[in-house]
Design a protein around this motif. Sequence first.
Motif, PDB file in Angstrom:
ATOM      1  N   GLN A  37       0.835  -1.205   0.000  1.00  0.00           N
ATOM      2  CA  GLN A  37       0.000   0.000   0.000  1.00  0.00           C
ATOM      3  C   GLN A  37       0.870   1.256   0.000  1.00  0.00           C
ATOM      4  OE1 GLN A  37      -2.559  -0.536   3.401  1.00  0.00           O
ATOM      5  NE2 GLN A  37      -4.135  -1.578   2.194  1.00  0.00           N
ATOM      6  N   LYS A  38       1.938   1.246   0.814  1.00  0.00           N
ATOM      7  CA  LYS A  38       2.866   2.383   0.827  1.00  0.00           C
ATOM      8  C   LYS A  38       3.537   2.544  -0.525  1.00  0.00           C
ATOM      9  CE  LYS A  38       5.714   2.273   4.466  1.00  0.00           C
ATOM     10  NZ  LYS A  38       6.348   2.121   5.792  1.00  0.00           N
ATOM     11  N   ARG A  39       3.930   1.410  -1.116  1.00  0.00           N
ATOM     12  CA  ARG A  39       4.575   1.454  -2.432  1.00  0.00           C
ATOM     13  C   ARG A  39       3.641   2.058  -3.470  1.00  0.00           C
ATOM     14  NH1 ARG A  39       4.590  -3.678  -6.028  1.00  0.00           N
ATOM     15  NH2 ARG A  39       2.463  -2.914  -6.023  1.00  0.00           N
ATOM     16  N   ASP A  40       2.400   1.590  -3.506  1.00  0.00           N
ATOM     17  CA  ASP A  40       1.439   2.101  -4.488  1.00  0.00           C
ATOM     18  C   ASP A  40       1.212   3.598  -4.316  1.00  0.00           C
ATOM     19  OD1 ASP A  40       1.263  -0.470  -5.472  1.00  0.00           O
ATOM     20  OD2 ASP A  40      -0.669  -0.901  -4.521  1.00  0.00           O
ATOM     21  N   LYS A  41       1.132   4.045  -3.069  1.00  0.00           N
ATOM     22  CA  LYS A  41       0.945   5.469  -2.796  1.00  0.00           C
ATOM     23  C   LYS A  41       2.159   6.262  -3.266  1.00  0.00           C
ATOM     24  CE  LYS A  41      -0.046   8.706   0.941  1.00  0.00           C
ATOM     25  NZ  LYS A  41      -0.164   8.888   2.383  1.00  0.00           N
ATOM     26  N   TYR A  42       3.353   5.755  -2.966  1.00  0.00           N
ATOM     27  CA  TYR A  42       4.591   6.424  -3.378  1.00  0.00           C
ATOM     28  C   TYR A  42       4.681   6.506  -4.903  1.00  0.00           C
ATOM     29  CZ  TYR A  42       9.607   7.216  -3.983  1.00  0.00           C
ATOM     30  OH  TYR A  42      10.835   7.706  -4.381  1.00  0.00           O
ATOM     31  N   PHE A  43       4.393   5.404  -5.582  1.00  0.00           N
ATOM     32  CA  PHE A  43       4.445   5.384  -7.045  1.00  0.00           C
ATOM     33  C   PHE A  43       3.434   6.357  -7.641  1.00  0.00           C
ATOM     34  CE2 PHE A  43       6.375   0.894  -7.893  1.00  0.00           C
ATOM     35  CZ  PHE A  43       7.466   1.217  -7.105  1.00  0.00           C
ATOM     36  N   ALA A  44       2.231   6.404  -7.079  1.00  0.00           N
ATOM     37  CA  ALA A  44       1.192   7.312  -7.581  1.00  0.00           C
ATOM     38  C   ALA A  44       1.618   8.769  -7.385  1.00  0.00           C
ATOM     39  CB  ALA A  44      -0.129   7.040  -6.874  1.00  0.00           C
ATOM     40  N   GLU A  45       2.219   9.076  -6.242  1.00  0.00           N
ATOM     41  CA  GLU A  45       2.693  10.448  -5.995  1.00  0.00           C
ATOM     42  C   GLU A  45       3.784  10.831  -6.983  1.00  0.00           C
ATOM     43  OE1 GLU A  45       3.898  10.491  -1.893  1.00  0.00           O
ATOM     44  OE2 GLU A  45       1.815  10.445  -1.172  1.00  0.00           O
ATOM     45  N   LYS A  49       4.216   9.649 -10.008  1.00  0.00           N
ATOM     46  CA  LYS A  49       3.603   9.840 -11.327  1.00  0.00           C
ATOM     47  C   LYS A  49       2.838  11.163 -11.377  1.00  0.00           C
ATOM     48  CE  LYS A  49       1.312   7.527 -15.009  1.00  0.00           C
ATOM     49  NZ  LYS A  49       0.794   6.338 -15.585  1.00  0.00           N
ATOM     50  N   LYS A  50       2.173  11.483 -10.288  1.00  0.00           N
ATOM     51  CA  LYS A  50       1.422  12.739 -10.226  1.00  0.00           C
ATOM     52  C   LYS A  50       2.362  13.934 -10.360  1.00  0.00           C
ATOM     53  CE  LYS A  50      -1.947  12.718  -7.281  1.00  0.00           C
ATOM     54  NZ  LYS A  50      -2.721  12.791  -6.030  1.00  0.00           N
ATOM     55  N   LYS A  51       3.526  13.872  -9.709  1.00  0.00           N
ATOM     56  CA  LYS A  51       4.508  14.962  -9.810  1.00  0.00           C
ATOM     57  C   LYS A  51       4.971  15.135 -11.249  1.00  0.00           C
ATOM     58  CE  LYS A  51       6.443  14.347  -5.201  1.00  0.00           C
ATOM     59  NZ  LYS A  51       7.614  13.841  -4.451  1.00  0.00           N
ATOM     60  N   ILE A  52       5.212  14.015 -11.913  1.00  0.00           N
ATOM     61  CA  ILE A  52       5.662  14.086 -13.306  1.00  0.00           C
ATOM     62  C   ILE A  52       4.563  14.650 -14.185  1.00  0.00           C
ATOM     63  CG2 ILE A  52       6.307  12.695 -15.312  1.00  0.00           C
ATOM     64  CD1 ILE A  52       7.858  10.900 -13.356  1.00  0.00           C
ATOM     65  N   ASN A  53       3.328  14.185 -14.002  1.00  0.00           N
ATOM     66  CA  ASN A  53       2.210  14.701 -14.791  1.00  0.00           C
ATOM     67  C   ASN A  53       1.994  16.186 -14.538  1.00  0.00           C
ATOM     68  OD1 ASN A  53       1.657  12.291 -16.066  1.00  0.00           O
ATOM     69  ND2 ASN A  53       0.067  11.682 -14.642  1.00  0.00           N
ATOM     70  N   TYR A  54       2.204  16.630 -13.311  1.00  0.00           N
ATOM     71  CA  TYR A  54       2.048  18.051 -12.981  1.00  0.00           C
ATOM     72  C   TYR A  54       3.106  18.879 -13.693  1.00  0.00           C
ATOM     73  CZ  TYR A  54       1.834  22.391 -10.361  1.00  0.00           C
ATOM     74  OH  TYR A  54       1.733  23.704 -10.019  1.00  0.00           O
ATOM     75  N   SER A  55       4.340  18.376 -13.704  1.00  0.00           N
ATOM     76  CA  SER A  55       5.427  19.145 -14.305  1.00  0.00           C
ATOM     77  C   SER A  55       5.382  19.132 -15.830  1.00  0.00           C
ATOM     78  CB  SER A  55       6.783  18.651 -13.815  1.00  0.00           C
ATOM     79  OG  SER A  55       7.045  17.360 -14.308  1.00  0.00           O
ATOM     80  N   THR A  56       4.787  18.099 -16.422  1.00  0.00           N
ATOM     81  CA  THR A  56       4.767  18.009 -17.887  1.00  0.00           C
ATOM     82  C   THR A  56       3.412  18.330 -18.488  1.00  0.00           C
ATOM     83  OG1 THR A  56       4.203  15.658 -17.829  1.00  0.00           O
ATOM     84  CG2 THR A  56       6.556  16.231 -17.890  1.00  0.00           C
ATOM     85  N   ILE A 115       5.067  11.500 -21.148  1.00  0.00           N
ATOM     86  CA  ILE A 115       6.125  11.721 -20.173  1.00  0.00           C
ATOM     87  C   ILE A 115       7.469  11.725 -20.901  1.00  0.00           C
ATOM     88  CG2 ILE A 115       7.261  10.804 -18.113  1.00  0.00           C
ATOM     89  CD1 ILE A 115       4.584   9.526 -17.355  1.00  0.00           C
ATOM     90  N   PRO A 116       8.263  12.789 -20.717  1.00  0.00           N
ATOM     91  CA  PRO A 116       9.583  12.822 -21.365  1.00  0.00           C
ATOM     92  C   PRO A 116      10.453  11.657 -20.878  1.00  0.00           C
ATOM     93  CG  PRO A 116       9.020  14.968 -20.432  1.00  0.00           C
ATOM     94  CD  PRO A 116       7.989  14.000 -19.962  1.00  0.00           C
ATOM     95  N   TYR A 149      11.460   5.490 -12.907  1.00  0.00           N
ATOM     96  CA  TYR A 149      11.814   4.066 -12.765  1.00  0.00           C
ATOM     97  C   TYR A 149      12.952   3.893 -11.757  1.00  0.00           C
ATOM     98  CZ  TYR A 149       8.933   2.435 -16.660  1.00  0.00           C
ATOM     99  OH  TYR A 149       7.885   2.101 -17.490  1.00  0.00           O
ATOM    100  N   ASP A 150      13.916   4.800 -11.795  1.00  0.00           N
ATOM    101  CA  ASP A 150      15.044   4.721 -10.872  1.00  0.00           C
ATOM    102  C   ASP A 150      14.563   4.878  -9.431  1.00  0.00           C
ATOM    103  OD1 ASP A 150      18.056   4.662 -10.645  1.00  0.00           O
ATOM    104  OD2 ASP A 150      17.629   6.547  -9.603  1.00  0.00           O
ATOM    105  N   GLN A 151      13.684   5.841  -9.182  1.00  0.00           N
ATOM    106  CA  GLN A 151      13.144   6.040  -7.831  1.00  0.00           C
ATOM    107  C   GLN A 151      12.321   4.841  -7.381  1.00  0.00           C
ATOM    108  OE1 GLN A 151      11.081   9.728  -8.416  1.00  0.00           O
ATOM    109  NE2 GLN A 151      12.907  10.973  -8.047  1.00  0.00           N
ATOM    110  N   HIS A 152      11.562   4.275  -8.297  1.00  0.00           N
ATOM    111  CA  HIS A 152      10.769   3.090  -7.960  1.00  0.00           C
ATOM    112  C   HIS A 152      11.676   1.919  -7.601  1.00  0.00           C
ATOM    113  CE1 HIS A 152       6.898   4.491 -10.244  1.00  0.00           C
ATOM    114  NE2 HIS A 152       7.323   5.364  -9.357  1.00  0.00           N
ATOM    115  N   ALA A 153      12.740   1.752  -8.375  1.00  0.00           N
ATOM    116  CA  ALA A 153      13.678   0.658  -8.106  1.00  0.00           C
ATOM    117  C   ALA A 153      14.328   0.829  -6.733  1.00  0.00           C
ATOM    118  CB  ALA A 153      14.748   0.595  -9.197  1.00  0.00           C
TER     119      ALA A 153
END
Length: 161
Positions: free
Chosen positions: A104-112, A114-121, A127-128, A136-140
């Motif tokens: 659950q923590k992982r899913d929340k972190y991944f969603a956040e 992705k949201k940051k990237i979508n906000y910036s782009t 997604i660039p 992907y690096d942060q997820h890994a």
Amino acid sequence: MLIIQKRIPNSRFYIQIIRRKAYVLFYLQVLFYFPAQAQNKNDLQHLENLYQSCLDKGEDMNGCARTYYLQMDSMLNVTYKKLRSTLNAEEQKQLKTEQLQWLQKRDKYFAENKKKINYSTGSNSPIPSDELMLMYDQHALFVQQRIYYMVNKLQKKENAQ
């Protein structure tokens, strides 16, 4: 009479096929390598070295990061199963609860992320590649922390026996 039009694939098509074959080969390596080897910090270091070597080539760095994330995810699954096999029924239940909470923590972190990237782009923009590579690096790295936790737990269990 049915006329079949011969389609000549472009270079992107060939690149996609080559990438798919590379991913299949990678999964086969992971499938046969990890279960046969004890999961330890050396395995993690080996994957980090492979990742760094891939990045050092300077080609398809997004693919390197994605592959690294998939390797970490695969190693997490194998490590979880190996740790689970060393536990009694009560400890297995506790580990499962703990893992579900972590997921659950992982899913929340991944969603956040992705949201940051979508906000910036911009939400409708693709997604660039650089942003995707960093994601992907942060997820890994997030998954890698969990693997270290499980490897430590597994080593303590093995040392106690």
